[in-house]
Scaffold this motif. Structure first.
Motif, PDB file in Angstrom:
ATOM      1  N   GLU A  59      33.796 -11.332  26.587  1.00 29.79           N
ATOM      2  CA  GLU A  59      33.746 -10.865  25.201  1.00 29.79           C
ATOM      3  C   GLU A  59      33.731 -12.040  24.237  1.00 29.79           C
ATOM      4  O   GLU A  59      32.981 -12.050  23.248  1.00 29.79           O
ATOM      5  CB  GLU A  59      34.938  -9.956  24.909  1.00 29.79           C
ATOM      6  N   ILE A  60      34.547 -13.045  24.517  1.00 34.23           N
ATOM      7  CA  ILE A  60      34.551 -14.252  23.678  1.00 34.23           C
ATOM      8  C   ILE A  60      33.185 -14.925  23.698  1.00 34.23           C
ATOM      9  O   ILE A  60      32.627 -15.272  22.651  1.00 34.23           O
ATOM     10  CB  ILE A  60      35.647 -15.224  24.149  1.00 34.23           C
ATOM     11  N   LEU A  61      32.621 -15.092  24.888  1.00 35.08           N
ATOM     12  CA  LEU A  61      31.321 -15.760  25.014  1.00 35.08           C
ATOM     13  C   LEU A  61      30.213 -15.007  24.290  1.00 35.08           C
ATOM     14  O   LEU A  61      29.286 -15.616  23.753  1.00 35.08           O
ATOM     15  CB  LEU A  61      30.970 -15.919  26.492  1.00 35.08           C
ATOM     16  N   ALA A  62      30.318 -13.697  24.249  1.00 32.91           N
ATOM     17  CA  ALA A  62      29.304 -12.889  23.574  1.00 32.91           C
ATOM     18  C   ALA A  62      29.285 -13.117  22.067  1.00 32.91           C
ATOM     19  O   ALA A  62      28.306 -12.770  21.397  1.00 32.91           O
ATOM     20  CB  ALA A  62      29.520 -11.411  23.870  1.00 32.91           C
ATOM     21  N   HIS A  63      30.350 -13.716  21.541  1.00 34.88           N
ATOM     22  CA  HIS A  63      30.423 -14.033  20.120  1.00 34.88           C
ATOM     23  C   HIS A  63      30.099 -15.506  19.830  1.00 34.88           C
ATOM     24  O   HIS A  63      30.135 -15.917  18.670  1.00 34.88           O
ATOM     25  CB  HIS A  63      31.823 -13.725  19.587  1.00 34.88           C
ATOM     26  N   CYS A  64      29.788 -16.281  20.866  1.00 31.97           N
ATOM     27  CA  CYS A  64      29.585 -17.725  20.696  1.00 31.97           C
ATOM     28  C   CYS A  64      28.124 -18.076  20.410  1.00 31.97           C
ATOM     29  O   CYS A  64      27.222 -17.656  21.137  1.00 31.97           O
ATOM     30  CB  CYS A  64      30.015 -18.469  21.961  1.00 31.97           C
ATOM     31  N   ASP A  65      27.919 -18.859  19.352  1.00 28.64           N
ATOM     32  CA  ASP A  65      26.669 -19.584  19.174  1.00 28.64           C
ATOM     33  C   ASP A  65      26.867 -20.926  19.879  1.00 28.64           C
ATOM     34  O   ASP A  65      27.504 -21.829  19.326  1.00 28.64           O
ATOM     35  CB  ASP A  65      26.356 -19.804  17.692  1.00 28.64           C
ATOM     36  N   HIS A  66      26.363 -21.019  21.101  1.00 32.20           N
ATOM     37  CA  HIS A  66      26.558 -22.229  21.913  1.00 32.20           C
ATOM     38  C   HIS A  66      25.749 -23.352  21.272  1.00 32.20           C
ATOM     39  O   HIS A  66      24.513 -23.263  21.165  1.00 32.20           O
ATOM     40  CB  HIS A  66      26.107 -21.942  23.336  1.00 32.20           C
ATOM     41  N   THR A  67      26.440 -24.406  20.844  1.00 36.96           N
ATOM     42  CA  THR A  67      25.886 -25.337  19.868  1.00 36.96           C
ATOM     43  C   THR A  67      25.704 -26.742  20.421  1.00 36.96           C
ATOM     44  O   THR A  67      26.594 -27.267  21.104  1.00 36.96           O
ATOM     45  CB  THR A  67      26.811 -25.385  18.633  1.00 36.96           C
ATOM     46  N   ASP A  85      20.144 -22.891  29.270  1.00 38.33           N
ATOM     47  CA  ASP A  85      20.502 -22.331  30.579  1.00 38.33           C
ATOM     48  C   ASP A  85      21.914 -21.739  30.544  1.00 38.33           C
ATOM     49  O   ASP A  85      22.156 -20.643  31.060  1.00 38.33           O
ATOM     50  CB  ASP A  85      20.422 -23.398  31.668  1.00 38.33           C
ATOM     51  N   ASP A  86      22.838 -22.460  29.927  1.00 40.51           N
ATOM     52  CA  ASP A  86      24.213 -21.978  29.829  1.00 40.51           C
ATOM     53  C   ASP A  86      24.304 -20.743  28.935  1.00 40.51           C
ATOM     54  O   ASP A  86      25.040 -19.804  29.228  1.00 40.51           O
ATOM     55  CB  ASP A  86      25.123 -23.079  29.292  1.00 40.51           C
ATOM     56  N   GLY A  87      23.555 -20.768  27.822  1.00 43.14           N
ATOM     57  CA  GLY A  87      23.554 -19.610  26.940  1.00 43.14           C
ATOM     58  C   GLY A  87      23.075 -18.359  27.636  1.00 43.14           C
ATOM     59  O   GLY A  87      23.635 -17.266  27.454  1.00 43.14           O
ATOM     60  N   LEU A  88      22.048 -18.514  28.453  1.00 48.01           N
ATOM     61  CA  LEU A  88      21.541 -17.389  29.241  1.00 48.01           C
ATOM     62  C   LEU A  88      22.569 -16.938  30.282  1.00 48.01           C
ATOM     63  O   LEU A  88      22.859 -15.750  30.419  1.00 48.01           O
ATOM     64  CB  LEU A  88      20.243 -17.788  29.932  1.00 48.01           C
ATOM     65  N   LYS A  89      23.115 -17.889  31.002  1.00 47.86           N
ATOM     66  CA  LYS A  89      24.022 -17.568  32.111  1.00 47.86           C
ATOM     67  C   LYS A  89      25.295 -16.881  31.628  1.00 47.86           C
ATOM     68  O   LYS A  89      25.786 -15.932  32.251  1.00 47.86           O
ATOM     69  CB  LYS A  89      24.377 -18.847  32.862  1.00 47.86           C
ATOM     70  N   PHE A  90      25.814 -17.352  30.500  1.00 44.82           N
ATOM     71  CA  PHE A  90      27.117 -16.877  30.059  1.00 44.82           C
ATOM     72  C   PHE A  90      27.039 -15.804  28.975  1.00 44.82           C
ATOM     73  O   PHE A  90      28.069 -15.376  28.452  1.00 44.82           O
ATOM     74  CB  PHE A  90      27.968 -18.060  29.582  1.00 44.82           C
ATOM     75  N   GLY A  91      25.846 -15.371  28.639  1.00 46.46           N
ATOM     76  CA  GLY A  91      25.704 -14.255  27.710  1.00 46.46           C
ATOM     77  C   GLY A  91      26.110 -14.570  26.286  1.00 46.46           C
ATOM     78  O   GLY A  91      26.715 -13.743  25.596  1.00 46.46           O
ATOM     79  N   CYS A  92      25.773 -15.777  25.828  1.00 51.01           N
ATOM     80  CA  CYS A  92      26.129 -16.170  24.466  1.00 51.01           C
ATOM     81  C   CYS A  92      25.287 -15.414  23.431  1.00 51.01           C
ATOM     82  O   CYS A  92      24.184 -14.946  23.727  1.00 51.01           O
ATOM     83  CB  CYS A  92      25.929 -17.672  24.286  1.00 51.01           C
ATOM     84  N   ALA A  93      25.820 -15.336  22.214  1.00 43.85           N
ATOM     85  CA  ALA A  93      25.096 -14.665  21.138  1.00 43.85           C
ATOM     86  C   ALA A  93      23.807 -15.402  20.817  1.00 43.85           C
ATOM     87  O   ALA A  93      22.774 -14.786  20.529  1.00 43.85           O
ATOM     88  CB  ALA A  93      25.976 -14.565  19.896  1.00 43.85           C
ATOM     89  N   LEU A 101      17.086 -14.923  24.945  1.00 41.84           N
ATOM     90  CA  LEU A 101      18.197 -15.577  24.268  1.00 41.84           C
ATOM     91  C   LEU A 101      17.800 -15.858  22.826  1.00 41.84           C
ATOM     92  O   LEU A 101      16.679 -16.300  22.570  1.00 41.84           O
ATOM     93  CB  LEU A 101      18.539 -16.896  24.988  1.00 41.84           C
ATOM     94  N   LYS A 102      18.712 -15.616  21.888  1.00 41.21           N
ATOM     95  CA  LYS A 102      18.455 -15.894  20.482  1.00 41.21           C
ATOM     96  C   LYS A 102      18.527 -17.394  20.223  1.00 41.21           C
ATOM     97  O   LYS A 102      19.435 -18.081  20.716  1.00 41.21           O
ATOM     98  CB  LYS A 102      19.463 -15.172  19.591  1.00 41.21           C
ATOM     99  N   ILE A 103      17.570 -17.874  19.432  1.00 41.13           N
ATOM    100  CA  ILE A 103      17.541 -19.278  19.040  1.00 41.13           C
ATOM    101  C   ILE A 103      17.945 -19.390  17.578  1.00 41.13           C
ATOM    102  O   ILE A 103      17.333 -18.784  16.701  1.00 41.13           O
ATOM    103  CB  ILE A 103      16.139 -19.893  19.221  1.00 41.13           C
ATOM    104  N   CYS A 104      18.980 -20.179  17.336  1.00 37.04           N
ATOM    105  CA  CYS A 104      19.463 -20.448  15.974  1.00 37.04           C
ATOM    106  C   CYS A 104      19.218 -21.916  15.649  1.00 37.04           C
ATOM    107  O   CYS A 104      19.303 -22.776  16.533  1.00 37.04           O
ATOM    108  CB  CYS A 104      20.957 -20.128  15.904  1.00 37.04           C
ATOM    109  N   THR A 105      18.895 -22.194  14.382  1.00 33.17           N
ATOM    110  CA  THR A 105      18.784 -23.589  13.968  1.00 33.17           C
ATOM    111  C   THR A 105      19.389 -23.769  12.585  1.00 33.17           C
ATOM    112  O   THR A 105      19.770 -22.795  11.926  1.00 33.17           O
ATOM    113  CB  THR A 105      17.337 -24.087  14.010  1.00 33.17           C
ATOM    114  N   VAL A 106      19.490 -25.028  12.157  1.00 33.19           N
ATOM    115  CA  VAL A 106      20.198 -25.364  10.921  1.00 33.19           C
ATOM    116  C   VAL A 106      19.223 -25.895   9.865  1.00 33.19           C
ATOM    117  O   VAL A 106      18.256 -26.585  10.187  1.00 33.19           O
ATOM    118  CB  VAL A 106      21.310 -26.391  11.187  1.00 33.19           C
TER     119      VAL A 106
END
Length: 221
Positions: free
Chosen positions: A5-13, A29-37, A57-62
């Motif tokens: 549940e925690i990982l599902a809320h993470c923008d792995h940065t 790869d980690d974002g996919l494996k761990f189900g990150c937001a 997997l969603k891609i976020c940028t700044v």
């Protein structure tokens, strides 16, 4: 709180200046494996990452990162370019000097302009809370609410401080019902992550949580 549940809320940065494609690929790869937001990565890697992960997997940028003082026109161009390259979510830095000058109307119009350029994608507004007074934080909660952006975000992680529990609680109490909170910067432990989520954060910008979980699950996840 369940780790998944925690990982599902993470923008792995990964936003370090020296980030390489090999490192970005590992983050994907980690974002996919761990189900990150999402994964939050530099704009120059958005197209490559989007081609790599497809719709999985969603891609976020700044945008305007990390200082926020580029012109509105530049931020709009950056946003349009990121969307063309496949970005799903945009995290923009406000002009902090304008907040200090009380140029609230200018800040509102800039956020609205970037939001329009998102073409329906999620916009998170980084206010760099560590540089603001309490009154400025509350006012920016109001501005972000008026702008139509989906999130207010605490920090870039590149300034004098990151997310605090007090700021997350303050933001949650002062934004409108349609605005969510993203805590970012200095989220180092699962307890940090759980605390921020319990205080009302919906997203966590962090590079540490996935690394921590990987260390705990060497045989897979």
């Amino acid at each position: 709180m369940d780790v998944k549940e925690i990982l599902a809320h993470c923008d792995h940065t990964l936003l370090k200046q020296e980030s390489t494609w090999a490192q970005i690929k590992e983050v994907c790869d980690d974002g996919l494996k761990f189900g990150c937001a999402s994964v939050c990565i530099p704009a120059s890697y958005v197209k490559q990452a989007n081609d790599y992960v497809g719709n999985d997997l969603k891609i976020c940028t700044v945008i305007g990162f990390p200082n926020g003082y580029s012109t509105t026109e530049i931020k709009v161009f950056e946003t349009e370019d990121a969307i063309r390259n496949g970005a799903d979510e945009i995290d923009m830095v406000i002009n902090i000097g304008w907040a200090k000058d009380g140029r609230w109307d200018d800040l509102l119009e800039e956020i609205k302009s970037v939001k329009a350029s998102c073409q329906g994608r999620i916009l998170k507004v980084i206010v760099e809370a560590c540089l603001l007074t309490q009154e400025e934080k509350v006012k920016l909660c109001q501005i972000v609410t008026q702008s139509g952006a989906e999130y207010i975000k605490t920090s870039t992680g590149f300034s004098t401080g990151g997310a605090t529990r007090e700021d997350v609680a303050l933001f949650k109490a002062n934004v409108g019902p349609d605005v969510k909170v993203k805590a970012a910067g200095g989220i180092r432990t699962l307890q940090d992550a759980e605390d921020f989520l319990n205080l009302g954060a919906d997203r966590l910008g962090t590079s540490a949580i996935v690394k921590l979980v990987k260390g705990q699950t060497p045989q897979g996840y």
